[in-house]
Design a protein around this motif. Sequence first.
Motif, PDB file in Angstrom:
ATOM      1  N   HIS A   1      40.265  60.359  19.004  1.00 46.15           N
ATOM      2  CA  HIS A   1      39.046  61.087  19.336  1.00 46.15           C
ATOM      3  C   HIS A   1      38.512  60.697  20.710  1.00 46.15           C
ATOM      4  CE1 HIS A   1      39.084  62.548  15.253  1.00 46.15           C
ATOM      5  NE2 HIS A   1      39.198  61.301  14.817  1.00 46.15           N
ATOM      6  N   LEU A   2      38.793  59.468  21.126  1.00 44.30           N
ATOM      7  CA  LEU A   2      38.443  59.068  22.482  1.00 44.30           C
ATOM      8  C   LEU A   2      39.442  59.653  23.476  1.00 44.30           C
ATOM      9  CD1 LEU A   2      37.528  55.289  22.015  1.00 44.30           C
ATOM     10  CD2 LEU A   2      36.082  57.308  21.744  1.00 44.30           C
ATOM     11  N   TYR A   3      40.703  59.636  23.094  1.00 43.48           N
ATOM     12  CA  TYR A   3      41.758  60.129  23.974  1.00 43.48           C
ATOM     13  C   TYR A   3      41.517  61.575  24.401  1.00 43.48           C
ATOM     14  CZ  TYR A   3      46.364  61.808  25.397  1.00 43.48           C
ATOM     15  OH  TYR A   3      47.404  62.394  26.084  1.00 43.48           O
ATOM     16  N   THR A   4      41.181  62.431  23.438  1.00 43.93           N
ATOM     17  CA  THR A   4      40.981  63.836  23.779  1.00 43.93           C
ATOM     18  C   THR A   4      39.760  64.055  24.664  1.00 43.93           C
ATOM     19  OG1 THR A   4      39.755  64.163  21.707  1.00 43.93           O
ATOM     20  CG2 THR A   4      42.116  64.662  21.690  1.00 43.93           C
ATOM     21  N   ARG A   5      38.827  63.126  24.643  1.00 46.23           N
ATOM     22  CA  ARG A   5      37.646  63.214  25.497  1.00 46.23           C
ATOM     23  C   ARG A   5      37.876  62.591  26.877  1.00 46.23           C
ATOM     24  NH1 ARG A   5      35.866  63.195  20.248  1.00 46.23           N
ATOM     25  NH2 ARG A   5      33.796  64.101  19.778  1.00 46.23           N
ATOM     26  N   LEU A   6      38.826  61.673  26.962  1.00 47.46           N
ATOM     27  CA  LEU A   6      39.026  60.920  28.204  1.00 47.46           C
ATOM     28  C   LEU A   6      40.185  61.410  29.066  1.00 47.46           C
ATOM     29  CD1 LEU A   6      38.584  57.292  26.798  1.00 47.46           C
ATOM     30  CD2 LEU A   6      37.097  58.363  28.516  1.00 47.46           C
ATOM     31  N   ARG A   7      41.185  62.030  28.452  1.00 50.29           N
ATOM     32  CA  ARG A   7      42.443  62.271  29.154  1.00 50.29           C
ATOM     33  C   ARG A   7      42.317  63.150  30.394  1.00 50.29           C
ATOM     34  NH1 ARG A   7      45.564  65.990  24.648  1.00 50.29           N
ATOM     35  NH2 ARG A   7      43.941  67.584  24.381  1.00 50.29           N
ATOM     36  N   ASP A   8      41.291  63.998  30.451  1.00 47.86           N
ATOM     37  CA  ASP A   8      41.134  64.875  31.614  1.00 47.86           C
ATOM     38  C   ASP A   8      40.150  64.337  32.646  1.00 47.86           C
ATOM     39  OD1 ASP A   8      42.926  66.781  30.580  1.00 47.86           O
ATOM     40  OD2 ASP A   8      41.332  67.736  29.407  1.00 47.86           O
ATOM     41  N   VAL A   9      39.562  63.161  32.371  1.00 45.30           N
ATOM     42  CA  VAL A   9      38.535  62.656  33.292  1.00 45.30           C
ATOM     43  C   VAL A   9      38.842  61.277  33.859  1.00 45.30           C
ATOM     44  CG1 VAL A   9      36.708  64.050  32.239  1.00 45.30           C
ATOM     45  CG2 VAL A   9      37.155  61.745  31.370  1.00 45.30           C
TER      46      VAL A   9
END
Length: 243
Positions: free
Chosen positions: A119-127
């Motif tokens: 859930h963190l990965y999907t929020r962080l991977r583009d930023v």
Amino acid sequence: MTGPGTISGVGLGPGDPELMSVKADRLLRNARHVAFFRKEGRTGQARKIIDGMLRPDVTEIAMEYPVTTEIPLTDPRYNELLSAFYDDSTARLRALSDAGEDVVVVSEGDPFFYGSFMHLYTRLRDVCPVRLVPAITGMAAAWTATGEPITWGDDVLTTLMGTLPEDDLVEHMRRSDALIVMKIGRNIDKIRGALRKAGRYDAAWLVEYASMPGQTVQKLSEAADKVTPYFSIIVVHGQGRRP
């Protein structure tokens, strides 16, 4: 100018520190910032696994879950609270990355297998820069603990969550050759009932604390009505084609 730091999602494996990958060990021992999930007031299993491995000047970031078992999964508040929690945790990690700091986020088992880090990965991977370190899953440790292969030949292996409705459990249990059932806890009576209806009960094994201190392995039918702990997995071996 310092570039953004990397957020590393590091799988710790099933619980025995000696089953951790060399890469995970190296990243942890050199990390300046280590983040982990836990329930409020608890140490957290991931933190227990890495005890004694961290450098003296490490900054520990405890991410405490806001939801406890009194809120049903079907209650809209459950997702709302968890979503806000993951948003807040993401913001904390991104702030460190923006400041040029690397962070290691540890997960029990593998980060991409029903893990909170997803859930963190999907929020962080583009930023910001994110990398993953895979690991041995808890279910692999569980079927190894039984001393029998989990699959043979063309066996189909299904992993089930004990939170599923009983009818869904029964359907999957009947269709698959080998079974892993996770998230047992208070679902144990429902799971027992589903296994009986599917005709798989007598072949089921209960493994508690796989690869950890206190590991137990027994036939589910011999476990009576005991309440199973959080770290429990049910294993039903495949019996497929073999030479």
